[in-house]
Design an enzyme around this catalytic site. Structure first.
Site, PDB file in Angstrom:
ATOM      1  N   LYS A   1      -4.162 -25.816  -9.658  1.00  0.00           N
ATOM      2  CA  LYS A   1      -3.785 -25.331  -8.333  1.00  0.00           C
ATOM      3  C   LYS A   1      -4.906 -25.577  -7.326  1.00  0.00           C
ATOM      4  O   LYS A   1      -4.683 -25.565  -6.129  1.00  0.00           O
ATOM      5  CB  LYS A   1      -3.445 -23.837  -8.392  1.00  0.00           C
ATOM      6  CG  LYS A   1      -2.104 -23.556  -9.060  1.00  0.00           C
ATOM      7  CD  LYS A   1      -1.668 -22.125  -8.879  1.00  0.00           C
ATOM      8  CE  LYS A   1      -0.271 -21.908  -9.475  1.00  0.00           C
ATOM      9  NZ  LYS A   1       0.185 -20.518  -9.320  1.00  0.00           N
ATOM     10  N   ARG A   2      -6.110 -25.792  -7.830  1.00  0.00           N
ATOM     11  CA  ARG A   2      -7.242 -26.072  -6.937  1.00  0.00           C
ATOM     12  C   ARG A   2      -7.272 -27.541  -6.519  1.00  0.00           C
ATOM     13  O   ARG A   2      -8.023 -27.930  -5.638  1.00  0.00           O
ATOM     14  CB  ARG A   2      -8.561 -25.706  -7.638  1.00  0.00           C
ATOM     15  CG  ARG A   2      -8.732 -24.215  -7.865  1.00  0.00           C
ATOM     16  CD  ARG A   2     -10.076 -23.911  -8.491  1.00  0.00           C
ATOM     17  NE  ARG A   2     -10.196 -24.462  -9.834  1.00  0.00           N
ATOM     18  CZ  ARG A   2      -9.724 -23.876 -10.931  1.00  0.00           C
ATOM     19  NH1 ARG A   2      -9.096 -22.719 -10.829  1.00  0.00           N
ATOM     20  NH2 ARG A   2      -9.885 -24.424 -12.120  1.00  0.00           N
TER      21      ARG A   2
END
Length: 485
Positions: free
Chosen positions: A258-259
């Site tokens: 998700k980063r």
């Protein structure tokens, strides 16, 4: 035949991850390919992870990608509510959990955090991560002890009573039959201490009550499937068709985080990708058509999609391929629509009173994402500093000396010219080339270099001159002559 019913059941925890979008897309395609029904269900049982505005993101993303749900919180199809917290408010999940307790398939657990922490074991010898493997301590409590604990207000959860001997086999449409030893199945929690059901328990109850026939989810849930099957078995319910999607990795074969800068649908839109291209690209992350077709509209995907052609192997998020695909969509886009999206980007660079539509027309077939426009057109605003070595081109047989000669000879022609349209300017250069007895590039290269100051440009010399006009064109050519002299 039972109508195919699929669901997309996101948690409102932020932007929609690419993996979640693929799950929604595959569930939608499976349903629509069979003229079935596609449902939206909001799974908000984990209240701690709830993010304000996330529900709006879910609705907006589904709308923009064309994944229109047939029923959901805003479209009652007769099996609502479609939000788990609303379903929980009626005591729905607790009722089914208590049924399992009465059957002996589940039990109350009163163990506190201190005792649970003492049961933690490392995932592996070299791992710092540990998990609680519950030891069935509270299974031995008598009915009287359970009732006394409940009456005294002692905190509790309800756990499933998993068998400790034998094996459990489940079938997945992609991975086939998978068998696991029952002693590896933990007595997972069904109802948490806050009264909310766990994700795993609510899923099973809702999928059954809502008539879901095909469950589409990521393969990280493969390990939970035997536990789901035990619940279906305990209730005497029919197990749905499982379709577990392969892992999505980055170019380094690490799970797409998700980063990561392009891990969500909105990230990609912010970076200049078209929704149609994103949907097309995501469809191919784990599924392959029977032919070599790569560009699909949503309608074409509905016709072609067959989940039996999904892969077990991890799908690599290839940004190079996504950019290529996006470029293909831009090339085929209606010009007015393209200009509507390109104009704001162009205006970030161009402040002069130029014909922006003409600039947009030059870059339309040369970009892959909209931010690419900026580097392509910055020279229109101001001539960049450049090296005279750029005038040397072996193929055109030009160098600084020949270029200086050409520019000195064409300058008076352009000064005398009144019509600064592309066609008129091109005819002037063509006439010069014919009289000179040289090839077009011998003259075009130095003129284009002079008016752009760049190695590569969208459009040729005369197209650029038409846009920047007579005064600016002459100024730039004179500057080039000065540099080369």
């Amino acid at each position: 035949m039972t109508q195919v019913r699929t669901r997309f059941a996101p948690s409102p925890t932020g932007r929609m991850h690419v993996g979640n979008l693929r799950t929604a897309l595959y569930a939608y395609l499976i349903a629509k390919h069979e003229n079935g029904s596609f449902m939206l269900r909001i799974e908000d049982t984990d209240q701690e992870r709830f993010v304000d505005g996330a529900l709006e993101i879910i609705y907006r993303t589904l709308e923009k990608t064309g994944l229109v749900h047939d029923e959901g919180p805003d479209k009652d199809g007769g099996v609502g509510p479609y939000v788990q917290s609303e379903r929980n408010a009626s005591g729905l999940y607790l009722k089914y959990a208590k049924q399992l307790v009465e059957q002996g398939d589940a039990y109350y657990c009163f163990c506190d955090k201190e005792r649970l922490d003492s049961l933690k074991t490392a995932v592996s010898e070299d791992s710092e991560t540990s998990i609680v493997v519950y030891d069935k301590h509270c299974l031995s409590l008598t009915r009287e002890e359970v009732e006394a604990n409940l009456a005294s207000g002692k905190p509790w959860v309800i756990r499933i009573n998993m068998p400790t001997e034998g094996e459990t086999t489940f079938h997945d449409e992609i991975y086939g039959d998978i068998t696991v030893p029952n002693n590896e199945l933990d007595d997972m929690i069904l109802i948490k201490s806050d009264g909310y059901p766990t994700y795993n328990f609510a899923n099973v109850v809702d999928d059954h009550l809502m008539g879901i026939t095909h469950v589409v989810r990521g393969n990280e849930y493969l390990s939970s499937a035997p536990k789901y099957n035990r619940l279906y078995e305990a209730f005497g319910w029919e197990v749905p068709v499982y379709v577990h999607c392969p892992l999505i990795t980055d170019e380094n074969h690490k799970k797409l985080s998700k980063r990561c800068g392009h891990s969500s649908y909105e990230d990609l839109v912010d970076q200049g990708y078209l929704t149609e291209a994103i949907v097309n690209f995501v469809a191919l992350l784990g599924w392959s058509p029977t032919d070599n077709q790569e560009i699909f509209s949503l309608e074409e995907l509905i016709k072609a999609f067959d989940y039996h052609h999904m892969s077990k192997s991890p799908a690599v998020f290839d940004e190079v391929k996504l950019k290529w695909m996006n470029g293909e969509y831009i090339k085929s886009m209606d010009f007015d629509k393209f200009f509507g999206m390109a104009e704001p980007v162009i205006k970030e660079v161009i402040t002069k009173d130029y014909d922006l539509r003409k600039i947009a027309a030059l870059v339309k077939t040369r970009i892959e994402i909209f931010p690419d426009i900026k580097d392509q057109i910055d020279f229109f605003e101001a001539l960049p500093e450049y090296d005279t070595a750029m005038y040397t081109h072996k193929k055109m047989k030009t160098n600084a000396e020949t270029s200086l000669e050409v520019l000195k000879e064409v300058l008076p022609l352009f000064e005398a010219q009144e019509d600064y349209s592309n066609d008129a300017l091109f005819e002037t250069l063509k006439g010069y080339v014919a009289e000179k007895g040289c090839k077009n590039g011998y003259a075009m290269w130095p003129v284009r270099t002079a008016v752009s100051g760049k190695q590569n440009t969208p459009g040729g010399a005369t197209e650029i001159m038409e846009i920047i006009g007579k005064e600016e064109s002459l100024d730039r050519i004179k500057k080039a002559i000065e540099m080369l002299s």
